[in-house]
Design a protein around this motif. Structure first.
Motif, short mmCIF file in Angstrom:
data_model
loop_
_atom_site.label_atom_id
_atom_site.label_comp_id
_atom_site.label_asym_id
_atom_site.label_seq_id
_atom_site.Cartn_x
_atom_site.Cartn_y
_atom_site.Cartn_z
N ARG A 198 0.76 -1.43 0.08
CA ARG A 198 -0.02 0.03 -0.26
C ARG A 198 0.27 1.46 0.40
O ARG A 198 0.87 2.22 -0.58
CB ARG A 198 -0.93 -0.35 1.37
CG ARG A 198 -1.39 1.16 1.17
CD ARG A 198 -2.67 0.54 2.48
NE ARG A 198 -3.23 2.27 2.29
CZ ARG A 198 -4.25 2.48 3.20
NH1 ARG A 198 -4.18 1.08 4.82
NH2 ARG A 198 -5.16 3.28 3.25
N GLU A 199 1.56 1.21 1.07
CA GLU A 199 2.06 2.38 0.98
C GLU A 199 3.50 2.58 -0.58
O GLU A 199 3.92 3.81 -1.46
CB GLU A 199 3.70 1.93 2.18
CG GLU A 199 4.55 3.34 2.17
CD GLU A 199 5.41 3.29 3.70
OE1 GLU A 199 6.07 4.20 3.53
OE2 GLU A 199 5.34 2.91 4.07
N ILE A 208 2.66 6.41 -6.78
CA ILE A 208 1.62 7.11 -7.86
C ILE A 208 1.33 8.54 -7.88
O ILE A 208 0.88 9.74 -7.82
CB ILE A 208 0.07 6.38 -8.23
CG1 ILE A 208 -0.15 6.70 -6.27
CG2 ILE A 208 0.06 5.14 -8.87
CD1 ILE A 208 -1.93 5.89 -6.40
N SER A 209 2.49 8.90 -6.60
CA SER A 209 2.34 10.58 -6.29
C SER A 209 3.43 11.05 -7.25
O SER A 209 4.10 10.80 -8.14
CB SER A 209 3.27 10.37 -5.02
OG SER A 209 4.51 10.31 -5.08
N LEU A 210 2.91 12.26 -6.86
CA LEU A 210 4.07 13.78 -8.27
C LEU A 210 5.60 13.42 -7.99
O LEU A 210 5.74 13.49 -9.14
CB LEU A 210 3.46 15.32 -7.95
CG LEU A 210 2.14 15.28 -7.83
CD1 LEU A 210 2.25 16.73 -7.43
CD2 LEU A 210 1.83 15.46 -9.23
N ARG A 211 6.02 13.09 -6.64
CA ARG A 211 6.92 13.11 -7.02
C ARG A 211 7.65 11.62 -8.37
O ARG A 211 8.75 10.88 -8.78
CB ARG A 211 7.94 12.29 -5.40
CG ARG A 211 9.59 12.33 -5.79
CD ARG A 211 9.68 12.01 -3.71
NE ARG A 211 9.38 13.45 -3.01
CZ ARG A 211 10.44 14.08 -2.82
NH1 ARG A 211 12.27 13.73 -3.45
NH2 ARG A 211 10.41 15.15 -1.99
N GLY A 212 6.76 10.49 -7.33
CA GLY A 212 7.26 9.45 -8.51
C GLY A 212 6.96 9.19 -9.47
O GLY A 212 7.20 8.79 -10.55
N PHE A 213 5.37 10.27 -9.86
CA PHE A 213 5.65 10.14 -11.50
C PHE A 213 6.26 10.57 -12.33
O PHE A 213 6.73 10.07 -13.47
CB PHE A 213 4.10 10.63 -11.37
CG PHE A 213 3.23 10.42 -12.67
CD1 PHE A 213 3.04 9.53 -13.80
CD2 PHE A 213 3.28 11.80 -13.48
CE1 PHE A 213 2.33 9.60 -14.24
CE2 PHE A 213 2.88 11.98 -14.64
CZ PHE A 213 2.37 10.96 -15.77
N PHE A 214 6.58 11.94 -11.68
CA PHE A 214 7.41 12.59 -12.11
C PHE A 214 8.68 12.57 -12.08
O PHE A 214 10.08 13.35 -12.54
CB PHE A 214 7.25 13.72 -12.09
CG PHE A 214 6.04 14.54 -13.09
CD1 PHE A 214 6.23 14.71 -14.08
CD2 PHE A 214 5.00 14.98 -12.17
CE1 PHE A 214 4.59 15.12 -14.35
CE2 PHE A 214 4.10 14.92 -12.34
CZ PHE A 214 3.45 15.25 -14.31
#
Length: 99
Positions: A56-57, A63-69
């Motif tokens: 879950r974490e 899928i957070s902004l940091r992870g996506f970009f």
């Protein structure tokens, strides 16, 4: 107590001509320790613990902004320290119960 494995997590797609397969691995730490009798020069028992970030974490960070970009690392030193503390606590509990 020895840290045997310590790695961060990531995900990336593997592209075959006919299909794309996503590969995931979560941050993980593995600790190993042993109880040793100095007088008899003998190992009494060996213990090991592996601890990973929950799915879950992991997905929430991906899928957070940091992870996506890809703005810097997903898991900072503080995140890995927390994971290490949890593994140490679990390992010490195992050792304490065995005594």
């Amino acid at each position: 107590m020895v840290i045997v494995t310590l790695h961060g997590g990531d995900a990336f797609p593997v592209d075959f001509d006919t299909a794309i397969i996503p590969l995931f691995w979560r941050p993980k730490v593995k600790l190993v320790s042993r109880l040793y009798n100095i007088e008899h020069n003998k190992t009494i028992k060996t213990f090991s613990v592996s601890k990973s970030i929950t799915w879950r974490e992991f997905i929430a960070k991906k899928i957070s902004l940091r992870g996506f970009f890809r703005w810097g690392p997903l898991y900072h030193t503080k995140d890995m320290e927390i994971l290490l503390y949890k593994a140490c606590y679990e390992l010490l509990n195992k050792m304490r119960k065995a005594i």
